[in-house]
Write a protein that holds these residues in place. Sequence first.
Motif, PDB file in Angstrom:
ATOM      1  N   HIS A 230       0.849  -1.185   0.000  1.00  0.00           N
ATOM      2  CA  HIS A 230       0.000   0.000   0.000  1.00  0.00           C
ATOM      3  C   HIS A 230       0.893   1.247   0.000  1.00  0.00           C
ATOM      4  CE1 HIS A 230      -3.113   2.864   0.934  1.00  0.00           C
ATOM      5  NE2 HIS A 230      -4.023   1.889   0.786  1.00  0.00           N
ATOM      6  N   ALA A 231       0.551   2.155  -0.874  1.00  0.00           N
ATOM      7  CA  ALA A 231       1.419   3.317  -1.067  1.00  0.00           C
ATOM      8  C   ALA A 231       1.428   4.244   0.146  1.00  0.00           C
ATOM      9  CB  ALA A 231       0.995   4.076  -2.316  1.00  0.00           C
ATOM     10  N   SER A 232       0.527   4.033   1.097  1.00  0.00           N
ATOM     11  CA  SER A 232       0.489   4.896   2.283  1.00  0.00           C
ATOM     12  C   SER A 232       1.670   4.600   3.212  1.00  0.00           C
ATOM     13  CB  SER A 232      -0.825   4.705   3.038  1.00  0.00           C
ATOM     14  OG  SER A 232      -0.929   3.354   3.477  1.00  0.00           O
ATOM     15  N   ARG A 323      -1.671   1.861 -10.581  1.00  0.00           N
ATOM     16  CA  ARG A 323      -2.580   2.816  -9.938  1.00  0.00           C
ATOM     17  C   ARG A 323      -1.864   3.566  -8.818  1.00  0.00           C
ATOM     18  NH1 ARG A 323      -7.828   0.471  -7.474  1.00  0.00           N
ATOM     19  NH2 ARG A 323      -7.656   2.362  -6.199  1.00  0.00           N
ATOM     20  N   ASN A 325      -2.294   4.259  -5.662  1.00  0.00           N
ATOM     21  CA  ASN A 325      -2.061   3.861  -4.273  1.00  0.00           C
ATOM     22  C   ASN A 325      -1.442   2.471  -4.130  1.00  0.00           C
ATOM     23  OD1 ASN A 325      -4.226   2.368  -5.037  1.00  0.00           O
ATOM     24  ND2 ASN A 325      -5.599   3.009  -3.386  1.00  0.00           N
TER      25      ASN A 325
END
Length: 467
Positions: A230-232, A323, A325
């Motif tokens: 997850h890009a977070s 994508r 995220n």
Amino acid sequence: MPLLCSLLLVFLLPVAARAQGAASPEWSAVEAETLRHFQALVRLDTSDPPGREQEAVDYLRGVLEADGIPVQTYVLESGRPNLVARLTGRGPGRPLLLMAHTDVVNVDPARWSHPPFGAVREGGYVYGRGTLDDKDNLASALMVMLLLKRLNVPLARDVILLAEAGEEGTTRVGIQFMTEQHFPAIDAEYCLAEGGRVERRDGQARFAAVQTLEKIPRAVEVTARGVAGHASVPLQSNAVVRLGTALARIADWQPPIQLNETTGTYFRRLAQIASPEAARRYADVLDPAKVQAVEQEFRATEPAHAAILHATASPTMVDAGYRLNVIPSEAKASIDLRLLPDDDPAAILESLRAAIADPAVSVDWAPRDVRPGGTSRLDTRAFEAIEAAVRRHYDVPTLPTMSTGATDMAYLRARGVQCYGIGPGIDVEDGPLGFGAHSDQERILEGELHRFVRFTWDVVTQLVVTP
Ligand SMILES: [Zn+2]
């Protein structure tokens, strides 16, 4: 120049001059005819793709046959013929090949201020697609064939004209087809083709660049792999970041520097005609203790000169992520790699891997039409004839050049043909102003077109009058 060559030249020059004197073209009439054929050829839209060489070949056939020169065509793909015309000599020499391509790169007509296939004359120029690439060489080779025939020049070797299709990106219908399947039709000792020019500055010729060698294009794929997530939550293993680091290291890569006969001679002769400050740089190239430092200087200020000292790698395409995220597990880049003719490809790939120095990044060959390597010597009669004609017509030195780009001469050199890339006088100021080959204001100086025909005539007669 070695003594033997000097003696040879002294001996040969009067012979050629006599022969030319006995059969000297009427140059004003030749100029009118050159212009007529040149404009006619530029007006034929031979854009590639799709490649519409047929009309040009029909035109050439008509002109050559009208003068009794037999013509043969070789076709791999319908509508895309290669034309071969041969004047048979009686001497023992192996043939001389004049090669030019009939196709041109595409145009976006909206960007042209002159119609791209109009061959409009204005202010001493002719404007149009192909005026510099390669209908100049085509018209010049055509005129030389016609003149040899009309003036009944006794030939000590065959002279062959090859008007080839597909040079601009579809060599399989052109030079590849001809060398692989019809080589006897074009086999020659020497070949003259595009790839050179006479550089003019402030309207004055400075030197003639004659292409004798070219770099070898290869493709490399660089793939970075990491953990997807997850890009977070940023990850140090992010494949995109790793790829970025790898690309930065490619930019700093120091491939082994190597001079060859062509590039060594090029820098030596360039130093002789350059300003004192530039001459210092070019002389430093020849000094093993200084070449590394001057190469760094070249990277910033003369990238074309840096690029002929070693292999180069330009990242050109990047592919990663799908994508916003998602941290992707993979990121790829395509690298346009250009090897020196003497480079060991495996060693260069290893050197690139070592520069990237990341076990999570793989560096591999990718498919690309591999052009064969090959070289043309500088100690041939052909090169001597070119140098002598350059002196006579332009009064400047000849610089042998190694092209960073690939040309069709590579296929002939690989078969042992000694090929030399020649071309007309071009103002160095023209390129940056948008008037160069492949630009949408492509143009040629009319006077230089005519001088190029006379120059080519001299080179050819020098080589065919005596074996
Ligand atoms: Zn070309």
